[in-house]
Design an enzyme around this catalytic site. Structure first.
Site, PDB file in Angstrom:
ATOM      1  N   HIS A  31       6.368 -34.146  -4.384  1.00  0.00           N
ATOM      2  CA  HIS A  31       6.395 -32.685  -4.522  1.00  0.00           C
ATOM      3  C   HIS A  31       4.976 -32.120  -4.401  1.00  0.00           C
ATOM      4  O   HIS A  31       4.749 -31.107  -3.737  1.00  0.00           O
ATOM      5  CB  HIS A  31       6.927 -32.279  -5.910  1.00  0.00           C
ATOM      6  N   LYS A  43      23.741 -29.041 -14.477  1.00  0.00           N
ATOM      7  CA  LYS A  43      23.118 -30.371 -14.515  1.00  0.00           C
ATOM      8  C   LYS A  43      22.528 -30.617 -15.889  1.00  0.00           C
ATOM      9  O   LYS A  43      22.171 -29.676 -16.587  1.00  0.00           O
ATOM     10  CB  LYS A  43      21.980 -30.430 -13.482  1.00  0.00           C
ATOM     11  N   ARG A  48      12.663 -35.725   3.486  1.00  0.00           N
ATOM     12  CA  ARG A  48      12.226 -37.114   3.345  1.00  0.00           C
ATOM     13  C   ARG A  48      12.828 -38.002   4.416  1.00  0.00           C
ATOM     14  O   ARG A  48      12.146 -38.705   5.130  1.00  0.00           O
ATOM     15  CB  ARG A  48      12.648 -37.669   1.977  1.00  0.00           C
ATOM     16  N   SER A  89      12.523 -37.900  -7.832  1.00  0.00           N
ATOM     17  CA  SER A  89      12.474 -37.765  -9.294  1.00  0.00           C
ATOM     18  C   SER A  89      13.432 -38.759  -9.944  1.00  0.00           C
ATOM     19  O   SER A  89      13.152 -39.284 -11.027  1.00  0.00           O
ATOM     20  CB  SER A  89      12.847 -36.343  -9.709  1.00  0.00           C
TER      21      SER A  89
HETATM   22  P1  ADP Z   1      16.557 -30.680  -5.561  1.00  0.00           P
HETATM   23  O1  ADP Z   1      17.140 -31.061  -6.887  1.00  0.00           O
HETATM   24  O2  ADP Z   1      16.765 -29.268  -5.136  1.00  0.00           O
HETATM   25  O3  ADP Z   1      16.765 -31.709  -4.455  1.00  0.00           O
HETATM   26  P2  ADP Z   1      13.968 -31.777  -6.010  1.00  0.00           P
HETATM   27  O4  ADP Z   1      13.184 -31.439  -7.218  1.00  0.00           O
HETATM   28  O5  ADP Z   1      14.523 -33.163  -5.914  1.00  0.00           O
HETATM   29  O6  ADP Z   1      15.021 -30.663  -5.847  1.00  0.00           O
HETATM   30  O7  ADP Z   1      13.085 -31.538  -4.714  1.00  0.00           O
HETATM   31  C1  ADP Z   1      12.600 -30.275  -4.364  1.00  0.00           C
HETATM   32  C2  ADP Z   1      12.148 -30.289  -2.920  1.00  0.00           C
HETATM   33  O8  ADP Z   1      11.116 -31.257  -2.759  1.00  0.00           O
HETATM   34  C3  ADP Z   1      13.222 -30.666  -1.909  1.00  0.00           C
HETATM   35  O9  ADP Z   1      13.000 -29.919  -0.737  1.00  0.00           O
HETATM   36  C4  ADP Z   1      12.969 -32.130  -1.645  1.00  0.00           C
HETATM   37  O10 ADP Z   1      13.407 -32.527  -0.363  1.00  0.00           O
HETATM   38  C5  ADP Z   1      11.455 -32.167  -1.744  1.00  0.00           C
HETATM   39  N1  ADP Z   1      10.969 -33.497  -2.101  1.00  0.00           N
HETATM   40  C6  ADP Z   1      11.333 -34.264  -3.139  1.00  0.00           C
HETATM   41  N2  ADP Z   1      10.692 -35.447  -3.142  1.00  0.00           N
HETATM   42  C7  ADP Z   1       9.891 -35.431  -2.053  1.00  0.00           C
HETATM   43  C8  ADP Z   1       8.999 -36.372  -1.444  1.00  0.00           C
HETATM   44  N3  ADP Z   1       8.821 -37.580  -1.963  1.00  0.00           N
HETATM   45  N4  ADP Z   1       8.354 -36.000  -0.324  1.00  0.00           N
HETATM   46  C9  ADP Z   1       8.567 -34.791   0.224  1.00  0.00           C
HETATM   47  N5  ADP Z   1       9.408 -33.879  -0.271  1.00  0.00           N
HETATM   48  C10 ADP Z   1      10.063 -34.169  -1.383  1.00  0.00           C
END
Ligand code: ADP
Length: 163
Positions: free
Chosen positions: A17, A41, A90, A128
Site C-alpha cells: 500500500h 466485515k 497486483r 494484508s
Molecule cells: P480492499 O479490501 O478494498 O481490497 P486493500 O486494503 O486490500 O483493500 O487494498 C487497497 C488497495 O491497495 C487495492 O487497490 C489493492 O489492490 C491495493 N494493494 C494491496 N496490496 C497491494 C500490493 N502489495 N501492491 C500494490 N497494491 C496493493
C-alpha cells in the site's frame, strides 16, 4: 488541482500500500487515503486504529491526508472533491474484480475516473491477509510492514491471545 482518493481496508497498511501511496502522491496534487469502515466485515483493527497507523506511516508526505469513510466510494470521492480513484493491481486475480468495480463506479459517477497502478515487483505477493497470518504465528514482519505497524500487530496479537 488534481485530487485523488486511494480507497481500501488497510487492515493493516503494508509496504505494498505504501508503495502505491508514494508513487501516486507524486502524480497528483492531493492524495486522500480513504479507509473503509465496512460494517459487514470484521476487521482486525478498528477504523480508528487503521487511520492512526496510516497517519504515522505517511507523516512525512505533505500532500497525503487520511480519512475514514463508509457507504459508496463514489459518494465519498464526490464529497471530498476527488476527480480520480486510484487502485493497485497486483495480479490477474485482482483484475476481474477491479474492472467490475471501476465500471460500476463509472456508471454511478461518470465524472470520477479510476486509475490503476501496477504493483512494484517486490510487493506483488503482499496482502494484508498474509500479514495478519504471519503476525498470528509470531513471524518476522519487517519485510512486509513499517516498524510502527509491526508493533501494533504484536500488541493486537498479544491482547487476542489473552482473551
Ligand atoms: P480492499 O479490501 O478494498 O481490497 P486493500 O486494503 O486490500 O483493500 O487494498 C487497497 C488497495 O491497495 C487495492 O487497490 C489493492 O489492490 C491495493 N494493494 C494491496 N496490496 C497491494 C500490493 N502489495 N501492491 C500494490 N497494491 C496493493
Amino acid at each position: 488541482m488534481l485530487r485523488a482518493v486511494y480507497p481500501g481496508s488497510f487492515d493493516p497498511v503494508t509496504y505494498g500500500h505504501y508503495d502505491i501511496i508514494l508513487r501516486s502522491c507524486k502524480i497528483v496534487d492531493e492524495l486522500i487515503v480513504g479507509v473503509l469502515n465496512n460494517k459487514a466485515k470484521m476487521p482486525l483493527f478498528s477504523v480508528e486504529e487503521r487511520v492512526k497507523m496510516l497517519e504515522e506511516v505517511t507523516k512525512d508526505l505533505p500532500n497525503v491526508r487520511i480519512l475514514p469513510f463508509d457507504g459508496l466510494l463514489v459518494d465519498f470521492a464526490k464529497r471530498v472533491g476527488a476527480d480520480v480513484v486510484i487502485r493497485g493491481l497486483r495480479a490477474i486475480t485482482d483484475f476481474e474484480y477491479e474492472l467490475q468495480m471501476s465500471q460500476t463506479n463509472h456508471k454511478l459517477a461518470p465524472e470520477v475516473e479510476t486509475m490503476f497502478l501496477t504493483t512494484s515487483i517486490e510487493y506483488s505477493y503482499l496482502s494484508s491477509t498474509t500479514v495478519r497470518e504471519i503476525a498470528a504465528f509470531g513471524g518476522d514482519l519487517s519485510q512486509f510492514v513499517p516498524e510502527a505497524v509491526a508493533e501494533e500487530l504484536r500488541k493486537k496479537m498479544n491482547t487476542k491471545r489473552r482473551v
